[in-house]
Design a protein around this motif. Structure first.
Motif, PDB file in Angstrom:
ATOM      1  N   TRP A  94     -10.408 -31.971 -18.043  1.00  0.00           N
ATOM      2  CA  TRP A  94      -8.950 -32.098 -17.954  1.00  0.00           C
ATOM      3  C   TRP A  94      -8.509 -32.302 -16.503  1.00  0.00           C
ATOM      4  O   TRP A  94      -7.648 -33.149 -16.201  1.00  0.00           O
ATOM      5  N   LEU A  95      -9.092 -31.514 -15.607  1.00  0.00           N
ATOM      6  CA  LEU A  95      -8.711 -31.610 -14.195  1.00  0.00           C
ATOM      7  C   LEU A  95      -9.122 -32.961 -13.605  1.00  0.00           C
ATOM      8  O   LEU A  95      -8.378 -33.559 -12.818  1.00  0.00           O
ATOM      9  N   ARG A  96     -10.328 -33.413 -13.959  1.00  0.00           N
ATOM     10  CA  ARG A  96     -10.762 -34.734 -13.467  1.00  0.00           C
ATOM     11  C   ARG A  96      -9.856 -35.845 -13.988  1.00  0.00           C
ATOM     12  O   ARG A  96      -9.519 -36.804 -13.257  1.00  0.00           O
ATOM     13  N   TYR A  97      -9.436 -35.726 -15.232  1.00  0.00           N
ATOM     14  CA  TYR A  97      -8.549 -36.717 -15.845  1.00  0.00           C
ATOM     15  C   TYR A  97      -7.216 -36.778 -15.085  1.00  0.00           C
ATOM     16  O   TYR A  97      -6.725 -37.860 -14.713  1.00  0.00           O
ATOM     17  N   ALA A  98      -6.642 -35.611 -14.836  1.00  0.00           N
ATOM     18  CA  ALA A  98      -5.362 -35.563 -14.137  1.00  0.00           C
ATOM     19  C   ALA A  98      -5.484 -36.105 -12.718  1.00  0.00           C
ATOM     20  O   ALA A  98      -4.620 -36.867 -12.245  1.00  0.00           O
ATOM     21  N   ARG A  99      -6.558 -35.718 -12.017  1.00  0.00           N
ATOM     22  CA  ARG A  99      -6.728 -36.224 -10.646  1.00  0.00           C
ATOM     23  C   ARG A  99      -6.927 -37.730 -10.631  1.00  0.00           C
ATOM     24  O   ARG A  99      -6.471 -38.420  -9.703  1.00  0.00           O
ATOM     25  N   TRP A 100      -7.632 -38.244 -11.646  1.00  0.00           N
ATOM     26  CA  TRP A 100      -7.841 -39.694 -11.719  1.00  0.00           C
ATOM     27  C   TRP A 100      -6.509 -40.425 -11.898  1.00  0.00           C
ATOM     28  O   TRP A 100      -6.240 -41.428 -11.224  1.00  0.00           O
ATOM     29  N   GLU A 101      -5.659 -39.919 -12.775  1.00  0.00           N
ATOM     30  CA  GLU A 101      -4.359 -40.554 -12.983  1.00  0.00           C
ATOM     31  C   GLU A 101      -3.526 -40.544 -11.695  1.00  0.00           C
ATOM     32  O   GLU A 101      -2.827 -41.510 -11.377  1.00  0.00           O
ATOM     33  N   ALA A 102      -3.636 -39.442 -10.957  1.00  0.00           N
ATOM     34  CA  ALA A 102      -2.823 -39.328  -9.748  1.00  0.00           C
ATOM     35  C   ALA A 102      -3.394 -40.132  -8.589  1.00  0.00           C
ATOM     36  O   ALA A 102      -2.657 -40.837  -7.890  1.00  0.00           O
ATOM     37  N   ASN A 103      -4.697 -40.036  -8.372  1.00  0.00           N
ATOM     38  CA  ASN A 103      -5.306 -40.608  -7.168  1.00  0.00           C
ATOM     39  C   ASN A 103      -5.706 -42.069  -7.331  1.00  0.00           C
ATOM     40  O   ASN A 103      -5.590 -42.848  -6.378  1.00  0.00           O
ATOM     41  N   GLU A 104      -6.209 -42.432  -8.510  1.00  0.00           N
ATOM     42  CA  GLU A 104      -6.681 -43.802  -8.719  1.00  0.00           C
ATOM     43  C   GLU A 104      -5.587 -44.712  -9.279  1.00  0.00           C
ATOM     44  O   GLU A 104      -5.465 -45.856  -8.870  1.00  0.00           O
ATOM     45  N   CYS A 105      -4.809 -44.174 -10.228  1.00  0.00           N
ATOM     46  CA  CYS A 105      -3.794 -45.009 -10.864  1.00  0.00           C
ATOM     47  C   CYS A 105      -2.402 -44.813 -10.262  1.00  0.00           C
ATOM     48  O   CYS A 105      -1.493 -45.610 -10.520  1.00  0.00           O
ATOM     49  N   HIS A 106      -2.246 -43.738  -9.489  1.00  0.00           N
ATOM     50  CA  HIS A 106      -0.958 -43.430  -8.873  1.00  0.00           C
ATOM     51  C   HIS A 106       0.149 -43.340  -9.922  1.00  0.00           C
ATOM     52  O   HIS A 106       1.302 -43.697  -9.678  1.00  0.00           O
ATOM     53  N   ASP A 107      -0.235 -42.863 -11.100  1.00  0.00           N
ATOM     54  CA  ASP A 107       0.704 -42.707 -12.206  1.00  0.00           C
ATOM     55  C   ASP A 107       1.030 -41.226 -12.321  1.00  0.00           C
ATOM     56  O   ASP A 107       0.365 -40.465 -13.035  1.00  0.00           O
ATOM     57  N   LEU A 108       2.044 -40.774 -11.596  1.00  0.00           N
ATOM     58  CA  LEU A 108       2.357 -39.344 -11.531  1.00  0.00           C
ATOM     59  C   LEU A 108       2.830 -38.822 -12.874  1.00  0.00           C
ATOM     60  O   LEU A 108       2.532 -37.674 -13.239  1.00  0.00           O
ATOM     61  N   ALA A 109       3.545 -39.636 -13.615  1.00  0.00           N
ATOM     62  CA  ALA A 109       4.039 -39.188 -14.921  1.00  0.00           C
ATOM     63  C   ALA A 109       2.874 -38.893 -15.864  1.00  0.00           C
ATOM     64  O   ALA A 109       2.860 -37.882 -16.569  1.00  0.00           O
ATOM     65  N   ARG A 110       1.896 -39.799 -15.890  1.00  0.00           N
ATOM     66  CA  ARG A 110       0.730 -39.564 -16.756  1.00  0.00           C
ATOM     67  C   ARG A 110      -0.066 -38.345 -16.287  1.00  0.00           C
ATOM     68  O   ARG A 110      -0.593 -37.579 -17.090  1.00  0.00           O
ATOM     69  N   ALA A 111      -0.182 -38.197 -14.967  1.00  0.00           N
ATOM     70  CA  ALA A 111      -0.899 -37.037 -14.446  1.00  0.00           C
ATOM     71  C   ALA A 111      -0.222 -35.745 -14.899  1.00  0.00           C
ATOM     72  O   ALA A 111      -0.880 -34.791 -15.325  1.00  0.00           O
ATOM     73  N   ARG A 112       1.120 -35.729 -14.816  1.00  0.00           N
ATOM     74  CA  ARG A 112       1.836 -34.542 -15.287  1.00  0.00           C
ATOM     75  C   ARG A 112       1.596 -34.314 -16.777  1.00  0.00           C
ATOM     76  O   ARG A 112       1.439 -33.181 -17.233  1.00  0.00           O
ATOM     77  N   SER A 113       1.579 -35.402 -17.530  1.00  0.00           N
ATOM     78  CA  SER A 113       1.337 -35.281 -18.967  1.00  0.00           C
ATOM     79  C   SER A 113      -0.034 -34.655 -19.242  1.00  0.00           C
ATOM     80  O   SER A 113      -0.168 -33.800 -20.114  1.00  0.00           O
ATOM     81  N   VAL A 114      -1.046 -35.072 -18.486  1.00  0.00           N
ATOM     82  CA  VAL A 114      -2.386 -34.517 -18.677  1.00  0.00           C
ATOM     83  C   VAL A 114      -2.394 -33.032 -18.342  1.00  0.00           C
ATOM     84  O   VAL A 114      -2.959 -32.209 -19.068  1.00  0.00           O
ATOM     85  N   TYR A 115      -1.748 -32.666 -17.232  1.00  0.00           N
ATOM     86  CA  TYR A 115      -1.700 -31.239 -16.869  1.00  0.00           C
ATOM     87  C   TYR A 115      -0.994 -30.431 -17.951  1.00  0.00           C
ATOM     88  O   TYR A 115      -1.422 -29.325 -18.304  1.00  0.00           O
ATOM     89  N   GLU A 116       0.112 -30.974 -18.481  1.00  0.00           N
ATOM     90  CA  GLU A 116       0.842 -30.240 -19.517  1.00  0.00           C
ATOM     91  C   GLU A 116      -0.004 -30.092 -20.776  1.00  0.00           C
ATOM     92  O   GLU A 116      -0.004 -29.039 -21.419  1.00  0.00           O
TER      93      GLU A 116
END
Length: 646
Positions: free
Chosen positions: A43-65
């Motif tokens: 889960w953590l790797r998924y969220a970091r990937w969305e934030a760092n590689e895709c720069h998609d903050l909304a998706r990263a927040r969704s993964v964390y939630e």
């Protein structure tokens, strides 16, 4: 499918390929999470990937939630989520998360510390106070109260600190809490009235509660009274308490207080009215005669300074360094403590910060740091500079201490104190640098690999305590690959505790490959194979509700162990002593776990001593157990019945 699997963001030539890459990666993450939703690291790797590689903050927040929906009590989810928001300067989001986290997990100190550190970094001191007040409503451990007091003191609000202590002693009415309050008041020598009030109130409550450590508090109180020349008060304190008119003391507590009183009497005499005129003058004269006869009688200097502290006496004492400067000795310890006392006396009794600083600097110059040093001196010096100039000045002293002592084995007490300071203020990067520096110094000065491995163990415990699981694994991996015997042993034990047996086995393989003549490694490797569960046992344990794994030695264990022992014999070659040692251990293993055929074969493999003192070793061959005929026939009959039924 192969090109799709190996596609990376660097391979994308245009926006369409980039979108395709994102889709593939997201599908991979989702498939892994569908297989095991409790894979928290994924889960953590998924969220970091969305934030760092895709720069998609909304998706990263969704993964964390979504991760929090899986396990809202898993602290690293909250910590990483909050740090993600802070890293992207989403302060409002971070604050909301901190409020949620501390509401859901109010007893997790790490989340509260993160909240107050965040607000303090933003210089929102009012919010820091509100956060602390919310935290205190949950009746936390003393560490929370200490942090609040430290915050108030650090920002120059002693009245707030006193208000905190008033509630602190109600929540944790122990001797340690009262001593902390008294120490806080003593830091302001002019504030004698408040200090005395704290001691009086604390003594009354602790005596009524019959606290086991109340004698320590009384000792601290009377020592402080004598330090401000109130000998009559100190005597009255003992007399009143031991009279027992208001509180009946248990025998053990009374004995402790009587012991403290006896020490007081030896220093100041039993008749306080004649102390200044008779006892004090006689003792001062006696101690002066002692130091005149032996200028390096540091015990007499110490007692003289207790009775008659003045700058001339301090200067005369520190002007007599020990004669032997080649090694650390008891004389050097006593001499340095006089320097420390001199500096503290100037700071508190004389209230002259600059002269006190000058004494600290002269003390540093008086010690031959290239040969030995004193962690206590450096720590007290750092505390002085922290009080006088702030945390940055205290850090400079500690940095200088490490530099000055770089030519001698590292001072563990010094590093531990520096690390504790940085941990209290949440400077994790500084803590890591200190651990790394400590390990480097331990290796540079030798003293056995166990020393730096012990530091590594503390480093790993620190990273584990703050939820940095990936760093923990990296540190353990580096320890195993270092080639150091103690480090490898520590890594193997850690992997075993984490049920990562393949990693342990690989470390053993690397060890016997690099040093095939090591008997102890071969033996440890062989026995290791019988001390870990098989894959079937591990699967059964994971599927059960048992809390402990009861290991049963199976044929799989025996075969694996015998295989390693056989390899060991072949690797040892003509080394008779090593050969005998391995065979002995192997025989002991077979005597406990083997069958008659294997025990007999091991007996036949034992060396034969020849007339010339050498040994002859029979041919070594791995024992192959006889086939289980009964089991084979049963399987055949079952297969036949199945065929007939079909």
């Amino acid at each position: 499918m192969a090109p799709t699997q190996t596609l990376s963001v660097r391979d994308a030539q245009d926006l369409e390929e980039f979108r395709s890459w994102q889709l593939v990666k997201r599908r991979e993450f989702e498939q892994q999470l569908n297989k095991n939703r409790l894979n928290f690291g994924q889960w953590l790797r998924y969220a970091r990937w969305e934030a760092n590689e895709c720069h998609d903050l909304a998706r990263a927040r969704s993964v964390y939630e979504r991760a929090l929906d899986v396990d809202v009590a898993y602290v690293p989810f909250w910590v990483q989520y909050i740090r993600f928001e802070l890293a992207h300067k989403a302060v409002s989001h971070a604050r909301n998360l901190l409020d949620r986290a501390t509401s859901v997990l109010p007893y997790v100190a790490k989340l509260w510390f993160l909240a107050v550190q965040t607000e303090e970094a933003l210089k929102n001191y009012a919010k820091v106070k509100l956060t602390f007040e919310r935290w205190l409503e949950w009746r936390p451990e003393p560490v929370a109260w200490d942090a609040y007091v430290s915050f108030a003191t650090r920002h120059g609000d002693p009245e707030l600190a006193r208000q905190i202590y008033l509630r602190y002693v109600d929540q944790h009415p122990t001797t340690d809490t009262w001593l902390k309050w008294a120490a806080f008041e003593r830091d302001e020598p002019a504030n004698i009235g408040n200090t005395r009030l704290v001691y009086e109130t604390g003594a009354e409550r602790l005596l009524r509660a019959q606290d086991a450590k109340v004698a320590e508090f009384i000792d601290s109180w009377t020592q402080w009274e004598t330090s401000v020349q109130e000998y009559h008060r100190a005597r009255a304190i003992f007399d009143t308490i031991l009279a027992g008119k208001e509180v009946s003391l248990p025998a053990s507590v009374r004995h402790q207080i009587v012991t403290v009183k006896a020490q007081f009497d030896r220093l100041y005499g039993q008749d306080t009215q004649l102390l200044d005129e008779n006892v004090a003058s006689w003792r001062i004269s006696s101690y002066r005669q002692s130091v005149e006869a032996d200028p390096r009688d540091y015990d007499s200097w110490w007692q003289l300074l207790t009775l008659a502290p003045d700058e001339a006496t301090f200067e005369a004492a520190v002007a007599q360094p020990p004669l032997n400067s080649d090694r650390k000795s008891a004389s050097w310890n006593r001499y340095v403590f006089i320097w420390i006392r001199y500096a503290l006396w100037l700071e508190y009794a004389v209230e002259d910060i600059e002269r006190a600083r000058s004494v600290w600097q002269r003390c540093v110059q008086a010690i031959p740091h290239a040969k030995f040093s004193f962690a206590k001196m450096w720590i007290e010096y750092s505390r002085f500079e922290t009080r006088a100039g702030g945390l940055a000045e205290g850090r400079k002293v500690l940095g200088k201490a490490i530099g000055k002592t770089s030519k001698i084995p590292p001072k563990a007490k010094l590093f531990r104190y520096y690390i504790d300071v940085e941990r209290k203020v949440g400077e994790w990067s500084r803590v890591r640098k200190l651990y790394e520096k400590w390990m480097e110094a331990s290796v540079a000065h030798g003293g056995g690999s166990g020393r730096w491995v012990d530091v590594l163990r503390q480093y790993v415990d620190f990273e584990s305590s703050i939820g940095e699981d990936e760093r923990v694994k990296a540190l353990v991996s580096l320890a195993g690959e270092s080639g150091d015997v103690h480090a490898r042993e520590y890594a193997i034990n850690w992997y075993n505790d984490e049920l990562l047996y393949d990693e342990s086995r690989q470390l053993y393989e690397d060890a016997v490959t690099s040093n095939p003549a090591s008997v102890t490694t071969w033996i440890a490797y062989a026995l290791f194979e019988s001390q870990i569960p098989t894959d079937e046992q591990l699967d059964a344990f994971n599927a059960s509700d048992d809390t402990e794994l009861e290991l049963e030695i199976t044929d799989t264990h025996r075969k694996a162990t015998r295989k390693v022992f056989t390899r060991a014999i072949e690797a040892i070659g003509d080394n008779a002593k090593a050969h005998i040692a391995i065979l002995k251990t192997w025989k002991e293993y077979e005597d406990v776990n083997g069958d008659e055929a294997n025990q007999r074969r091991l007996q036949e493999m034992q060396p034969i001593k020849l007339d010339d003192g050498t040994y002859e070793f029979p041919e070594v061959a791995e024992v192959v157990a006889k086939p289980n005929l009964a089991k084979f026939l049963a399987s055949a009959k079952a297969w036949q019945k199945k065929e007939e039924a079909e």
